[in-house]
Structures are given as structure tokens and as C-alpha cells.
Design a protein around this motif. Structure first.
Motif, PDB file in Angstrom:
ATOM      1  N   ASN A  90      11.066  -3.169   1.158  1.00 12.19           N
ATOM      2  CA  ASN A  90      10.100  -4.050   1.825  1.00 12.19           C
ATOM      3  C   ASN A  90       9.379  -3.397   2.994  1.00 12.19           C
ATOM      4  N   LYS A  91      10.057  -2.503   3.693  1.00 10.52           N
ATOM      5  CA  LYS A  91       9.495  -1.939   4.924  1.00 10.52           C
ATOM      6  C   LYS A  91       8.896  -0.543   4.727  1.00 10.52           C
ATOM      7  N   ILE A  92       8.851  -0.070   3.504  1.00  6.19           N
ATOM      8  CA  ILE A  92       8.378   1.295   3.260  1.00  6.19           C
ATOM      9  C   ILE A  92       6.887   1.425   3.560  1.00  6.19           C
ATOM     10  N   LYS A  93       6.508   2.593   4.060  1.00  2.00           N
ATOM     11  CA  LYS A  93       5.103   2.928   4.255  1.00  2.00           C
ATOM     12  C   LYS A  93       4.730   3.973   3.213  1.00  2.00           C
ATOM     13  N   ILE A  94       3.634   3.733   2.511  1.00  2.00           N
ATOM     14  CA  ILE A  94       3.262   4.575   1.378  1.00  2.00           C
ATOM     15  C   ILE A  94       1.921   5.249   1.626  1.00  2.00           C
ATOM     16  N   ILE A  95       1.908   6.563   1.454  1.00  2.00           N
ATOM     17  CA  ILE A  95       0.669   7.335   1.485  1.00  2.00           C
ATOM     18  C   ILE A  95       0.362   7.772   0.054  1.00  2.00           C
ATOM     19  N   ILE A  96      -0.788   7.369  -0.437  1.00  2.00           N
ATOM     20  CA  ILE A  96      -1.246   7.765  -1.766  1.00  2.00           C
ATOM     21  C   ILE A  96      -2.325   8.819  -1.611  1.00  2.00           C
ATOM     22  N   TYR A  97      -2.275   9.857  -2.442  1.00  2.00           N
ATOM     23  CA  TYR A  97      -3.378  10.812  -2.452  1.00  2.00           C
ATOM     24  C   TYR A  97      -3.699  11.200  -3.887  1.00  2.00           C
ATOM     25  N   LEU A 110      -6.344   0.318  -4.095  1.00  2.00           N
ATOM     26  CA  LEU A 110      -6.444  -0.455  -2.853  1.00  2.00           C
ATOM     27  C   LEU A 110      -5.950  -1.879  -3.046  1.00  2.00           C
ATOM     28  N   HIS A 111      -6.284  -2.495  -4.171  1.00  2.00           N
ATOM     29  CA  HIS A 111      -5.943  -3.895  -4.394  1.00  2.00           C
ATOM     30  C   HIS A 111      -4.502  -4.091  -4.852  1.00  2.00           C
ATOM     31  N   THR A 112      -3.989  -3.189  -5.704  1.00  2.00           N
ATOM     32  CA  THR A 112      -2.654  -3.415  -6.261  1.00  2.00           C
ATOM     33  C   THR A 112      -1.541  -2.851  -5.385  1.00  2.00           C
ATOM     34  N   PRO A 115      -2.039   0.734  -0.045  1.00  2.00           N
ATOM     35  CA  PRO A 115      -1.293   1.823   0.614  1.00  2.00           C
ATOM     36  C   PRO A 115      -1.530   1.863   2.116  1.00  2.00           C
ATOM     37  N   ASP A 116      -0.526   2.319   2.831  1.00  2.00           N
ATOM     38  CA  ASP A 116      -0.639   2.472   4.281  1.00  2.00           C
ATOM     39  C   ASP A 116      -1.483   3.689   4.634  1.00  2.00           C
ATOM     40  N   GLY A 117      -1.540   4.627   3.716  1.00  5.17           N
ATOM     41  CA  GLY A 117      -2.408   5.791   3.840  1.00  5.17           C
ATOM     42  C   GLY A 117      -3.009   6.086   2.482  1.00  5.17           C
ATOM     43  N   PHE A 118      -4.290   6.426   2.467  1.00  5.06           N
ATOM     44  CA  PHE A 118      -4.965   6.673   1.187  1.00  5.06           C
ATOM     45  C   PHE A 118      -5.930   7.829   1.392  1.00  5.06           C
ATOM     46  N   LEU A 119      -5.703   8.917   0.661  1.00  4.70           N
ATOM     47  CA  LEU A 119      -6.484  10.131   0.876  1.00  4.70           C
ATOM     48  C   LEU A 119      -6.997  10.701  -0.442  1.00  4.70           C
ATOM     49  N   ILE A 120      -8.220  11.212  -0.404  1.00  2.00           N
ATOM     50  CA  ILE A 120      -8.774  12.000  -1.500  1.00  2.00           C
ATOM     51  C   ILE A 120      -8.534  13.470  -1.164  1.00  2.00           C
ATOM     52  N   LYS A 121      -8.015  14.218  -2.128  1.00  2.00           N
ATOM     53  CA  LYS A 121      -7.619  15.604  -1.855  1.00  2.00           C
ATOM     54  C   LYS A 121      -8.760  16.449  -1.309  1.00  2.00           C
TER      55      LYS A 121
END
Length: 223
Positions: A90-97, A110-112, A115-121
């Protein structure tokens, strides 16, 4: 200070080594204790998640969208792994790249996942990764420039469209014929035609063809 349990889901050794260097630097510069767990594919990531459920939960995850699927093909990408992480911690922070800059795919993430962080390589380097990780750890969210521009387009727009609308637009942009759209969206042929009419009203292209609808939807960042 407590240990920050980190899952890295990444199959490229160069990126994995870079992240190890970054976390070592962050530990030294900010007096934080990061414990890293590396998963090279979806099967390994699921195994790490199961172990963390029984032991110490993950506090932070960095997930590459484009990683090898599980052998049973139930978990297909980093997106699926991120959803599993959300379900279990429940408390995890997720960075997607990701290297994918397709707006439809980015919108879905973004909708599903939210993410707490979202980066394009293509937006990131060593310094950006350091900033992203610290921002997410201390005060999320953090978005790279491409993601920020996509969000700004949506904020400046008063268009309200749902997931079915986005999928319909996406399929049209790929060249899918209207008569074949019911095979891709959960709508009848009549439902597809009704949605298209509504979208043309929303995007102010009534009386014009699908090509103009797709053009405006792309300009607004929906596909």
C-alpha cells in the motif's frame, strides 16, 4: 534510520549498474540506507514480490516497462509488475521508465498505475535519475519533460474522454477500419458510430473525416 527496501526491475546491465552507482551515491550524500533487490524479468520480479510479502515490504520500486514477460505469459511487462506492486504494498512508491513515447501507452500508465515517478528514457541522464529518485523518496511525484508536456496538454484541454474513447482513437490512428473496430473495443457497430460522432463533437471536427479527428487527438496528446 530505517532501511529503504528497493526493487529494481531491469534487464539491461548498463542501466542496472548505473542505478547501483546512483543508490551508492545517494546513500553517501544523504545518509540513507538503500537495500537493492534486482529482477531481470517478470518471473524474477514476481518471485521478489512474493518474498517481500512474507518478509520486509518494498518501499520503492524502479520498473522498466519493456522487460521479458513471464514464462506462462500471465505477466507481460513492467506495467503488470507495477500493478502487482500496487496490489501488495500500500505504501510503495513506484518509478516507471520507458523508451516508448506513444501517447496512448503513456496515458494508460498514468491512469492505471498512477506512478510516483514517470520518466522517458530519452529525457534522462545520471543527474535526472538522481533528482527523480530523491524527489520520489521525499516528496513525489516526479515527471520527466515528455510526461510533463503530455499532462500540460490535458490540463489545458477541457476534453473529457474515457478509456474506450482513447482505445477507439488509437485503433483509428493505426488504420483499423470502422467496421473492424468492434473486434478491438467492447462496442457494437452502432456503438462505435455513436462514439465517433461524440468524439468529433468533442474535438470540434463535426462533418469532417476520421483523418482530421486523429490529427486533433494527436495534437492534444491523446494518441
Amino acid at each position: 534510520m530505517g532501511t529503504i527496501n528497493v526493487l529494481i526491475v531491469e534487464d539491461e546491465p548498463l542501466i542496472t549498474d548505473l542505478l547501483k552507482q546512483i543508490f551508492k551515491q545517494l546513500s553517501e550524500d544523504h545518509d540513507k540506507d538503500f537495500k537493492l533487490h534486482i529482477a531481470l524479468d517478470c518471473d524474477a520480479a514476481i518471485q521478489k514480490i512474493e518474498q517481500a510479502v512474507l518478509g520486509k515490504p518494498f518501499d520503492l520500486a524502479l520498473v522498466d516497462v519493456n522487460i521479458p514477460a513471464s514464462k506462462d505469459m500471465h505477466i507481460l511487462s513492467g506495467e503488470d509488475i507495477a500493478m502487482e506492486l500496487r496490489n501488495y504494498f500500500n505504501k510503495i512508491k513506484i518509478i516507471i521508465y520507458t523508451s516508448n513515447n506513444d501517447n496512448y501507452r503513456l496515458n494508460n500508465i498514468l491512469h492505471t498505475i498512477n506512478p510516483d515517478g514517470f520518466l522517458i528514457k530519452s529525457d534522462i541522464g545520471y543527474k535526472t535519475l538522481v533528482e527523480a529518485i530523491m524527489k520520489v523518496v521525499d516528496s513525489p511525484p516526479y515527471y520527466s519533460n515528455t510526461i510533463l508536456n503530455l499532462i500540460r496538454k490535458h490540463i489545458s484541454s477541457d476534453f473529457v474522454i474515457d478509456n474506450i474513447d482513447r482505445l477507439l482513437l488509437y485503433e483509428l490512428s493505426k488504420g483499423t477500419r470502422t467496421k473492424d473496430l468492434p473486434n478491438f473495443v467492447n462496442l457494437s457497430k452502432g456503438g462505435v458510430e455513436k462514439r465517433k460522432r461524440h468524439l468529433k463533437e468533442v474535438f470540434d471536427v463535426e462533418g469532417k473525416g476520421d483523418k482530421r479527428l486523429i490529427q486533433i487527438a494527436k495534437e492534444k496528446g491523446y494518441i
